[in-house]
Scaffold this active site. Structure first.
Site, PDB file in Angstrom:
ATOM      1  N   CYS A 116     -54.848 -12.206  13.687  1.00  0.00           N
ATOM      2  CA  CYS A 116     -54.709 -12.136  12.226  1.00  0.00           C
ATOM      3  C   CYS A 116     -55.991 -11.558  11.649  1.00  0.00           C
ATOM      4  O   CYS A 116     -57.089 -11.954  12.063  1.00  0.00           O
ATOM      5  CB  CYS A 116     -54.471 -13.547  11.689  1.00  0.00           C
ATOM      6  SG  CYS A 116     -54.280 -13.623   9.903  1.00  0.00           S
TER       7      CYS A 116
ATOM      8  N   HIS B 270     -48.152 -16.725   5.715  1.00  0.00           N
ATOM      9  CA  HIS B 270     -49.262 -16.518   4.775  1.00  0.00           C
ATOM     10  C   HIS B 270     -48.838 -16.860   3.340  1.00  0.00           C
ATOM     11  O   HIS B 270     -49.656 -17.302   2.535  1.00  0.00           O
ATOM     12  CB  HIS B 270     -49.735 -15.060   4.803  1.00  0.00           C
ATOM     13  CG  HIS B 270     -50.633 -14.732   5.964  1.00  0.00           C
ATOM     14  ND1 HIS B 270     -51.875 -15.293   6.118  1.00  0.00           N
ATOM     15  CD2 HIS B 270     -50.478 -13.878   7.000  1.00  0.00           C
ATOM     16  CE1 HIS B 270     -52.446 -14.794   7.216  1.00  0.00           C
ATOM     17  NE2 HIS B 270     -51.619 -13.937   7.776  1.00  0.00           N
TER      18      HIS B 270
ATOM     19  N   HIS C 151     -45.019 -14.508  11.037  1.00  0.00           N
ATOM     20  CA  HIS C 151     -46.471 -14.619  10.850  1.00  0.00           C
ATOM     21  C   HIS C 151     -46.839 -14.280   9.399  1.00  0.00           C
ATOM     22  O   HIS C 151     -47.568 -15.038   8.739  1.00  0.00           O
ATOM     23  CB  HIS C 151     -47.191 -13.685  11.831  1.00  0.00           C
ATOM     24  CG  HIS C 151     -48.672 -13.634  11.659  1.00  0.00           C
ATOM     25  ND1 HIS C 151     -49.553 -14.092  12.623  1.00  0.00           N
ATOM     26  CD2 HIS C 151     -49.458 -13.191  10.626  1.00  0.00           C
ATOM     27  CE1 HIS C 151     -50.788 -13.933  12.184  1.00  0.00           C
ATOM     28  NE2 HIS C 151     -50.761 -13.384  10.980  1.00  0.00           N
ATOM     29  N   GLU C 152     -46.320 -13.146   8.900  1.00  0.00           N
ATOM     30  CA  GLU C 152     -46.655 -12.732   7.523  1.00  0.00           C
ATOM     31  C   GLU C 152     -46.058 -13.709   6.511  1.00  0.00           C
ATOM     32  O   GLU C 152     -46.699 -14.039   5.510  1.00  0.00           O
ATOM     33  CB  GLU C 152     -46.180 -11.310   7.244  1.00  0.00           C
ATOM     34  CG  GLU C 152     -46.806 -10.232   8.123  1.00  0.00           C
ATOM     35  CD  GLU C 152     -48.313 -10.314   8.224  1.00  0.00           C
ATOM     36  OE1 GLU C 152     -48.965 -10.714   7.246  1.00  0.00           O
ATOM     37  OE2 GLU C 152     -48.851  -9.986   9.307  1.00  0.00           O
TER      38      GLU C 152
HETATM   39 NI    NI Z   1     -52.176 -12.896   9.483  1.00  0.00          NI
END
Ligand code: NI
Length: 182
Positions: A104, A150, A146-147
């Site tokens: 990341c 966030h 993953h995104e």
């Molecule tokens: Ni990330």
């Protein structure tokens, strides 16, 4: 256009849930996305979420390069052009998860093996206001999840189920520990 500063793990903007975007077609959002695209190209990642550039909005960009496909026979794990998703959502299409190495831009130099759903359906809006909906598996599903995390204030180290599978990418690449199969 501008290269934006990327927030690093520990910054408050990475720890809180981001706000929905009111109007995906607004010119200010278009400007932000242009800057995020330039920032991602400069940093050399495959995805970036708005909170990573200190903007607490539900907006992400990502792409899937041919070289990252894990399941070449699976049409849902295919290369994807740069995708902009505003106010995204998703649902898993299986309870099955697999472990894969993630990195990341907000956690520079490190990598960890994270379980993610292997098949999902996701959706969101483009900058033209049109709804986007796709099925994804393999790396395509992983990068989306993953995104998306966030946007909920979650970084991949919080998803580790084995903290021993976490460390400096430079060291782990020398002799990667084997991961349980998908
Ligand atoms: Ni990330």
């Amino acid at each position: 256009m501008a290269i934006l500063k990327i927030a690093r793990m520990g910054h408050a903007v990475l720890r809180k849930a981001a706000d929905p975007v009111d109007d995906p077609t607004s010119p200010s959002l278009r400007g932000l996305v242009a800057d995020m695209l330039e920032t991602l190209a400069d940093a050399g990642g495959v995805g970036l979420a708005a909170p990573q550039v200190h903007v607490p909005l539900r907006l992400m960009i990502f792409f899937v390069p041919e070289s990252r496909i894990e399941l070449p026979e699976d049409p849902e794990d295919s290369a994807q052009d740069m995708t902009v998703l505003v106010n995204p959502g998703y649902e898993p299409l299986t309870e099955e998860t697999s472990l894969g190495w993630e990195a990341c831009l907000s956690v520079p130099g490190l990598t960890g093996a994270v379980p993610r759903y292997t098949r999902i359906r996701y959706w969101g809006y483009g900058l033209d206001g049109a709804r986007i909906e796709r099925r994804a598996s393999g790396f395509h599903a992983r990068v989306f999840q993953h995104e998306y995390d966030h946007l909920d204030g979650v970084l991949y180290p919080q998803r580790l189920d084995d903290p021993s599978l976490f460390g400096f990418a430079e060291e782990i690449r020398r002799d990667p520990p084997s991961l349980r199969p998908a």
